[in-house]
Scaffold this motif. Structure first.
Motif, PDB file in Angstrom:
ATOM      1  N   ALA A   1     -42.442 -58.236 -10.839  1.00 56.88           N
ATOM      2  CA  ALA A   1     -43.413 -59.174 -11.405  1.00 56.88           C
ATOM      3  C   ALA A   1     -44.699 -59.197 -10.576  1.00 56.88           C
ATOM      4  CB  ALA A   1     -42.807 -60.569 -11.487  1.00 56.88           C
ATOM      5  N   ALA A   2     -44.562 -59.123  -9.247  1.00 54.91           N
ATOM      6  CA  ALA A   2     -45.742 -59.116  -8.371  1.00 54.91           C
ATOM      7  C   ALA A   2     -46.587 -57.870  -8.620  1.00 54.91           C
ATOM      8  CB  ALA A   2     -45.313 -59.177  -6.912  1.00 54.91           C
ATOM      9  N   ARG A   3     -45.942 -56.725  -8.799  1.00 56.86           N
ATOM     10  CA  ARG A   3     -46.686 -55.490  -9.067  1.00 56.86           C
ATOM     11  C   ARG A   3     -47.488 -55.601 -10.358  1.00 56.86           C
ATOM     12  NH1 ARG A   3     -42.738 -50.772  -9.887  1.00 56.86           N
ATOM     13  NH2 ARG A   3     -42.367 -51.991 -11.782  1.00 56.86           N
ATOM     14  N   GLU A   4     -46.871 -56.124 -11.401  1.00 54.98           N
ATOM     15  CA  GLU A   4     -47.572 -56.276 -12.674  1.00 54.98           C
ATOM     16  C   GLU A   4     -48.743 -57.246 -12.549  1.00 54.98           C
ATOM     17  OE1 GLU A   4     -44.462 -57.481 -15.272  1.00 54.98           O
ATOM     18  OE2 GLU A   4     -43.525 -55.486 -15.350  1.00 54.98           O
ATOM     19  N   ALA A   5     -48.529 -58.358 -11.839  1.00 56.52           N
ATOM     20  CA  ALA A   5     -49.599 -59.338 -11.653  1.00 56.52           C
ATOM     21  C   ALA A   5     -50.720 -58.763 -10.793  1.00 56.52           C
ATOM     22  CB  ALA A   5     -49.033 -60.610 -11.026  1.00 56.52           C
ATOM     23  N   GLU A   6     -50.358 -57.970  -9.779  1.00 56.97           N
ATOM     24  CA  GLU A   6     -51.371 -57.355  -8.913  1.00 56.97           C
ATOM     25  C   GLU A   6     -52.256 -56.405  -9.712  1.00 56.97           C
ATOM     26  OE1 GLU A   6     -52.840 -56.635  -4.834  1.00 56.97           O
ATOM     27  OE2 GLU A   6     -50.887 -57.550  -5.140  1.00 56.97           O
ATOM     28  N   GLU A   7     -51.656 -55.628 -10.580  1.00 57.16           N
ATOM     29  CA  GLU A   7     -52.432 -54.695 -11.391  1.00 57.16           C
ATOM     30  C   GLU A   7     -53.422 -55.441 -12.286  1.00 57.16           C
ATOM     31  OE1 GLU A   7     -49.207 -52.665 -13.222  1.00 57.16           O
ATOM     32  OE2 GLU A   7     -49.085 -51.101 -11.674  1.00 57.16           O
ATOM     33  N   ARG A   8     -52.972 -56.549 -12.876  1.00 56.48           N
ATOM     34  CA  ARG A   8     -53.864 -57.352 -13.719  1.00 56.48           C
ATOM     35  C   ARG A   8     -54.962 -58.011 -12.872  1.00 56.48           C
ATOM     36  NH1 ARG A   8     -48.742 -58.896 -16.264  1.00 56.48           N
ATOM     37  NH2 ARG A   8     -48.580 -57.831 -18.278  1.00 56.48           N
ATOM     38  N   ALA A   9     -54.580 -58.476 -11.680  1.00 56.05           N
ATOM     39  CA  ALA A   9     -55.559 -59.099 -10.796  1.00 56.05           C
ATOM     40  C   ALA A   9     -56.663 -58.113 -10.428  1.00 56.05           C
ATOM     41  CB  ALA A   9     -54.865 -59.622  -9.540  1.00 56.05           C
ATOM     42  N   LEU A  10     -56.282 -56.884 -10.141  1.00 55.08           N
ATOM     43  CA  LEU A  10     -57.271 -55.868  -9.765  1.00 55.08           C
ATOM     44  C   LEU A  10     -58.215 -55.548 -10.921  1.00 55.08           C
ATOM     45  CD1 LEU A  10     -54.907 -53.585  -7.692  1.00 55.08           C
ATOM     46  CD2 LEU A  10     -56.975 -54.692  -6.811  1.00 55.08           C
ATOM     47  N   GLN A  11     -57.702 -55.566 -12.123  1.00 55.94           N
ATOM     48  CA  GLN A  11     -58.572 -55.381 -13.285  1.00 55.94           C
ATOM     49  C   GLN A  11     -59.610 -56.493 -13.350  1.00 55.94           C
ATOM     50  OE1 GLN A  11     -55.836 -55.243 -16.569  1.00 55.94           O
ATOM     51  NE2 GLN A  11     -55.011 -53.231 -16.010  1.00 55.94           N
ATOM     52  N   GLY A  12     -59.163 -57.723 -13.083  1.00 55.72           N
ATOM     53  CA  GLY A  12     -60.084 -58.853 -13.075  1.00 55.72           C
ATOM     54  C   GLY A  12     -61.108 -58.759 -11.964  1.00 55.72           C
ATOM     55  N   LEU A  13     -60.679 -58.252 -10.798  1.00 58.34           N
ATOM     56  CA  LEU A  13     -61.609 -58.098  -9.684  1.00 58.34           C
ATOM     57  C   LEU A  13     -62.710 -57.098 -10.016  1.00 58.34           C
ATOM     58  CD1 LEU A  13     -59.492 -58.028  -6.384  1.00 58.34           C
ATOM     59  CD2 LEU A  13     -60.601 -59.960  -7.497  1.00 58.34           C
ATOM     60  N   THR A  14     -62.363 -56.036 -10.721  1.00 56.41           N
ATOM     61  CA  THR A  14     -63.357 -55.033 -11.105  1.00 56.41           C
ATOM     62  C   THR A  14     -64.428 -55.642 -11.991  1.00 56.41           C
ATOM     63  OG1 THR A  14     -61.727 -53.245 -10.923  1.00 56.41           O
ATOM     64  CG2 THR A  14     -63.692 -52.817 -12.258  1.00 56.41           C
ATOM     65  N   ILE A  15     -64.003 -56.429 -12.961  1.00 59.42           N
ATOM     66  CA  ILE A  15     -64.956 -57.093 -13.868  1.00 59.42           C
ATOM     67  C   ILE A  15     -65.817 -58.086 -13.090  1.00 59.42           C
ATOM     68  CG2 ILE A  15     -65.139 -58.644 -15.847  1.00 59.42           C
ATOM     69  CD1 ILE A  15     -62.504 -57.353 -16.867  1.00 59.42           C
ATOM     70  N   LEU A  16     -65.184 -58.826 -12.181  1.00 57.12           N
ATOM     71  CA  LEU A  16     -65.901 -59.799 -11.377  1.00 57.12           C
ATOM     72  C   LEU A  16     -66.932 -59.109 -10.487  1.00 57.12           C
ATOM     73  CD1 LEU A  16     -66.339 -62.665 -10.319  1.00 57.12           C
ATOM     74  CD2 LEU A  16     -64.372 -62.319  -8.809  1.00 57.12           C
ATOM     75  N   ALA A  17     -66.547 -58.025  -9.834  1.00 55.33           N
ATOM     76  CA  ALA A  17     -67.462 -57.321  -8.940  1.00 55.33           C
ATOM     77  C   ALA A  17     -68.690 -56.811  -9.684  1.00 55.33           C
ATOM     78  CB  ALA A  17     -66.740 -56.152  -8.271  1.00 55.33           C
ATOM     79  N   GLU A  18     -68.495 -56.331 -10.905  1.00 53.66           N
ATOM     80  CA  GLU A  18     -69.609 -55.821 -11.702  1.00 53.66           C
ATOM     81  C   GLU A  18     -70.610 -56.916 -12.054  1.00 53.66           C
ATOM     82  OE1 GLU A  18     -67.597 -54.034 -14.966  1.00 53.66           O
ATOM     83  OE2 GLU A  18     -67.156 -52.163 -13.892  1.00 53.66           O
ATOM     84  N   ALA A  19     -70.142 -58.156 -12.106  1.00 56.41           N
ATOM     85  CA  ALA A  19     -71.014 -59.267 -12.474  1.00 56.41           C
ATOM     86  C   ALA A  19     -71.787 -59.848 -11.296  1.00 56.41           C
ATOM     87  CB  ALA A  19     -70.184 -60.369 -13.125  1.00 56.41           C
ATOM     88  N   ILE A  20     -71.452 -59.415 -10.090  1.00 52.40           N
ATOM     89  CA  ILE A  20     -72.090 -59.963  -8.896  1.00 52.40           C
ATOM     90  C   ILE A  20     -73.236 -59.049  -8.482  1.00 52.40           C
ATOM     91  CG2 ILE A  20     -71.774 -60.584  -6.461  1.00 52.40           C
ATOM     92  CD1 ILE A  20     -68.809 -61.110  -7.104  1.00 52.40           C
ATOM     93  N   GLU A  21     -74.390 -59.624  -8.322  1.00 47.63           N
ATOM     94  CA  GLU A  21     -75.534 -58.879  -7.828  1.00 47.63           C
ATOM     95  C   GLU A  21     -75.583 -59.030  -6.298  1.00 47.63           C
ATOM     96  OE1 GLU A  21     -79.095 -59.966  -9.775  1.00 47.63           O
ATOM     97  OE2 GLU A  21     -78.322 -59.585 -11.796  1.00 47.63           O
ATOM     98  N   GLY A  22     -75.371 -57.926  -5.615  1.00 52.36           N
ATOM     99  CA  GLY A  22     -75.352 -58.009  -4.164  1.00 52.36           C
ATOM    100  C   GLY A  22     -75.404 -56.638  -3.531  1.00 52.36           C
TER     101      GLY A  22
END
Length: 326
Positions: A305-326
């Motif tokens: 379950a942790a592996r599946e959640a980690e994979e989804r979390a990383l997908q969210g981090l990618t989207i978040l990083a793209e939205a940050i101007e820095g």
């Protein structure tokens, strides 16, 4: 004559690397919370597993990328390192002692690898004999360790890290770089910091599962890895919560997915620390726990379950990083 840093206090955590960095930041009056340091350094997003759950997993990887990360926080780390198999190892021991002695005399904190057990320790003082230090197993201080004994161990790795303050970057830059570090760490094609035979990123959960399933997981390392990585993911959640508060220009909903999934990861790893306790448990009990069928079955469910959640979390981090101007 002894040079010492009286205000340098060791702050115990499961990650002794972060313990030392947080202590150095406090000494240098670099303003950062523990979650901000944990996340900005990238350590909150690391997962590094040996195929037999060796306790070296949390420390056996190249820290150069992490030290680059923390400079954005205002911490510049310089390193002297070497290995006892190298012809010039004695010269590295001399250089390491010289650097530590000079840094402490100038009021700059240092930490080093394996002054006692294979973990990181603060160097609190130096004299003509060697190093005085504090860390795991000697939180109130110990020493001296003769300068020519540093690195002369079974592992044979020498590292002294000098820390000084540096200009800090804006929060947006810090967060974006941290999320990019997380994505790089999780990608086996881009992760240049992993050593063989360790597995990094979500694939490490599979390595952990297989070690438990086939009975090759060391009891000590299994329990220790659970504690360290559970701490990391708790801090990943706290870092993202702090980032959400700091980055007003980023839509709050973009934090929702990675926070939800990292909370799930943290919960599953916390459950592992209960299945495989480390403190107040004998080595024999740790070994037995790693082979107890009902504990192993439950652990595999949590790791899956942790592996599946980690994979989804990383997908969210990618989207978040793209939205940050820095």
């Amino acid at each position: 004559m002894m040079d010492m840093l009286a205000r340098l206090d060791y702050r115990p955590m499961w990650s002794t690397l972060i313990s030392c960095l947080k202590s150095c930041a406090a000494y240098l009056e670099v303003d950062c919370t523990l979650p901000w340091l944990y996340g900005a350094s990238g350590h909150a997003f690391v997962l590094n597993i040996h195929h037999e759950l060796c306790p070296s997993g949390p420390t056996a990887w190249d820290k150069s990328g992490l030290f680059t990360q923390v400079e954005a926080l205002g911490l510049k780390v310089s390193t002297v390192q070497g290995h006892k198999v190298e012809p010039a190892f004695a010269d590295r021991q001399v250089e390491a002692f010289r650097v530590a002695h000079a840094a402490i005399a100038a009021g700059r904190p240092c930490f080093a690898w394996e002054l006692e057990v294979p973990e990181f320790y603060l160097i609190t003082a130096c004299d003509e004999i060697g190093y005085y230090y504090s860390g795991p197993g000697c939180e109130k201080g110990a020493g001296p360790l003769p300068w020519n004994k540093l690195g002369a161990t079974e592992i044979g790795y020498l590292a002294v890290h000098e820390v000084e303050s540096a200009p800090a970057q804006p929060a947006a830059v810090i967060v974006k770089r941290a999320l990019e570090f997380a994505a790089t760490w999780a990608d086996p094609q881009r992760n240049e910091w992993r050593f063989q035979p360790y597995t990094a990123g979500p694939a490490a959960y599979t390595t952990w599962i297989e070690a438990l399933r086939n009975g090759t997981a060391g009891g000590h390392g299994n329990a220790y890895n659970a504690q360290v990585w559970a701490e990391c993911r708790r801090q990943a959640v706290s870092f993202l919560e702090e980032a959400r508060l700091r980055l007003h220009e980023v839509p709050e909903e973009l934090f929702s997915s990675p926070l939800t999934h990292y909370r799930s990861v943290a919960g599953h790893l916390r459950a592992l620390t209960a299945l495989f306790p480390f403190v107040n448990v004998t080595e024999e009990e740790r070994a037995a726990n790693a082979r107890e069928p009902h504990l192993v079955a439950s652990a595999i469910d949590h790791l899956t379950a942790a592996r599946e959640a980690e994979e989804r979390a990383l997908q969210g981090l990618t989207i978040l990083a793209e939205a940050i101007e820095g």
